[in-house]
Design an enzyme around this catalytic site. Structure first.
Site, PDB file in Angstrom:
ATOM      1  N   GLN A  80       0.715 -26.536  -5.115  1.00 32.38           N
ATOM      2  CA  GLN A  80       1.307 -26.592  -6.489  1.00 32.38           C
ATOM      3  C   GLN A  80       0.877 -28.368  -6.683  1.00 32.38           C
ATOM      4  O   GLN A  80       1.737 -29.134  -7.926  1.00 32.38           O
ATOM      5  CB  GLN A  80       3.087 -26.899  -7.273  1.00 32.38           C
ATOM      6  CG  GLN A  80       2.958 -25.207  -6.941  1.00 32.38           C
ATOM      7  CD  GLN A  80       2.855 -24.158  -7.938  1.00 32.38           C
ATOM      8  OE1 GLN A  80       2.332 -24.979  -8.719  1.00 32.38           O
ATOM      9  NE2 GLN A  80       2.390 -23.457  -7.731  1.00 32.38           N
ATOM     10  N   SER A  81      -0.490 -28.329  -6.956  1.00 33.65           N
ATOM     11  CA  SER A  81      -0.530 -29.865  -6.474  1.00 33.65           C
ATOM     12  C   SER A  81      -1.293 -30.134  -8.472  1.00 33.65           C
ATOM     13  O   SER A  81      -2.012 -29.794  -8.565  1.00 33.65           O
ATOM     14  CB  SER A  81      -1.942 -30.427  -5.933  1.00 33.65           C
ATOM     15  OG  SER A  81      -2.742 -31.781  -6.188  1.00 33.65           O
ATOM     16  N   ASN A  82      -0.613 -31.099  -8.688  1.00 29.97           N
ATOM     17  CA  ASN A  82      -1.198 -31.584  -9.832  1.00 29.97           C
ATOM     18  C   ASN A  82      -2.371 -32.385  -9.529  1.00 29.97           C
ATOM     19  O   ASN A  82      -2.967 -32.112 -11.032  1.00 29.97           O
ATOM     20  CB  ASN A  82      -0.308 -33.080 -10.328  1.00 29.97           C
ATOM     21  CG  ASN A  82       1.706 -32.291 -10.144  1.00 29.97           C
ATOM     22  OD1 ASN A  82       1.623 -31.336 -12.003  1.00 29.97           O
ATOM     23  ND2 ASN A  82       2.428 -32.896  -9.623  1.00 29.97           N
ATOM     24  N   ALA A  84      -4.515 -31.205  -8.473  1.00 26.38           N
ATOM     25  CA  ALA A  84      -5.069 -30.062  -8.343  1.00 26.38           C
ATOM     26  C   ALA A  84      -6.160 -29.381  -9.496  1.00 26.38           C
ATOM     27  O   ALA A  84      -6.795 -29.314  -9.700  1.00 26.38           O
ATOM     28  CB  ALA A  84      -5.240 -29.654  -7.216  1.00 26.38           C
TER      29      ALA A  84
END
Length: 345
Positions: A80-82, A84
């Site tokens: 859930q990388s911001n 990315a």
């Protein structure tokens, strides 16, 4: 004669990716409830694909990538990388492709940040790893594969923190100082999340040079205080080198706290979920469980311990991350019920 920070920043290429400046707003309802006069810097309101702190960093990294003739951005992070999400958005904005290498974890449902990455057409690699901080070998494999295909990849590290990208938060420090002057605002402390440390360090350097001497308080989201201080030293030396500043210059008062992390990075602690509810129910502003929620947890703990009173003015940095809330729906739902909310089903 020493050059100003603005002059030194002009030496480094930057491409505009988002609308700036972001607002610096009062929090009247929360202030009335807690006592201190509270303000918030809304870096969740950068306008690149749901916003957040990363566009300020990416403006420098993407400029470097374009200058090198790259056609593909490669980066990594948690599922859930911001980072990315926003690296993919930045790539699309300038006509580049994007590959993201993400760690498998309990939040890899097709929603939140992960959904946005797929919608924007990034090539996604989900890999087994003990931590998304250990994805470098996987990134290198993808990088070599792209080279073999005749592509021109450019790698941006986890969280997007490099000496050059941190210049984005040197600029943010100048922006905060200008807004404080415009609003005739003097603060007793500034709270920020502390992840890889680039934002915290860049703000420390920039704010001190602008004469803002209040404590800068970092709330760690992932690592113990000793590691945070090591990263601070690394970025401080690198930024001073880029900006021709004396690394032995005064830093003023700053603090880093590591007691609000929980079990691990991204752990939605009970206090963090309460902090998210409080901000939402007083100001209609949603924090995230990973960064801004932990920052708020630290501030609220200090407030409850009697550190801040009605005579104090505090500035909070909202670094974004809202889309991750949806991946935490189960934990948030359970917490709401625990707090007496009747959730319809």
């Amino acid at each position: 004669m020493n050059r100003s920070l603005e002059e030194d920043l002009e030496r480094y290429p930057r491409i505009s990716l988002t609308r700036l400046p972001t607002p610096l707003q009062a929090l009247p309802s929360l202030s009335a409830k807690l006592g201190p006069r509270l303000f918030i810097k809304r870096d969740d309101l950068t306008d690149l694909t749901f916003g957040g702190d990363k566009p300020r960093k990416l403006e420098y990294e993407v400029a470097r990538a374009l200058a090198q003739g790259a056609d593909t951005l490669v980066t990594c992070g948690s599922s859930q990388s911001n980072h990315a999400r926003l690296t993919t958005a930045a790539a699309r904005k300038v006509g580049m492709d994007c590959v993201v290498i993400l760690s498998r974890d309990q939040y890899q449902q097709l929603q939140g940040n992960l959904l946005t990455v797929y919608l924007m057409g990034a090539q996604v690699h989900l890999v087994e790893t003990s931590s998304h901080w250990d994805l470098k070998p996987h990134v290198q494999n993808v990088y070599q594969s792209l080279l073999a295909q005749g592509r021109k990849p450019y790698v941006i590290p986890v969280s997007g923190t490099t000496p050059q990208s941190s210049l984005g938060y040197v600029r943010c420090g100048l922006e905060i100082a200008r807004q404080m002057r415009e609003q005739d605002l003097q603060v007793d402390a500034i709270y920020t999340p502390f992840g890889t440390g680039g934002i915290f360090t860049a703000l420390l350097l920039s704010l001190r040079e602008q004469g803002i001497t209040c404590p800068l308080i970092g709330i760690s989201v992932n690592q113990k205080r000793a590691s945070c201080y090591e990263q601070l030293e690394t970025w401080w030396k690198a930024l001073c080198s880029l900006l021709d500043r004396d690394p032995g210059g005064p830093r003023g008062v700053f603090e880093i706290h590591d007691e609000f992390i929980g079990r691990e990075y991204g752990d939605p602690t009970e206090d963090c979920l309460d902090a998210i509810m409080l901000m939402g129910r007083t100001e209609g502003i949603l924090l995230d469980p990973v960064y801004s929620g932990k920052m708020m947890t630290g501030f609220l703990a200090h407030q409850a311990a009697g550190r801040w009173s009605a005579e104090h003015t505090i500035l909070l940095l909202h670094s974004g991350g809202g889309p991750a809330l949806f991946a935490y729906a189960e934990e948030l739902g359970m917490h709401l019920k625990k707090r007496g909310v009747d959730i319809l089903s």
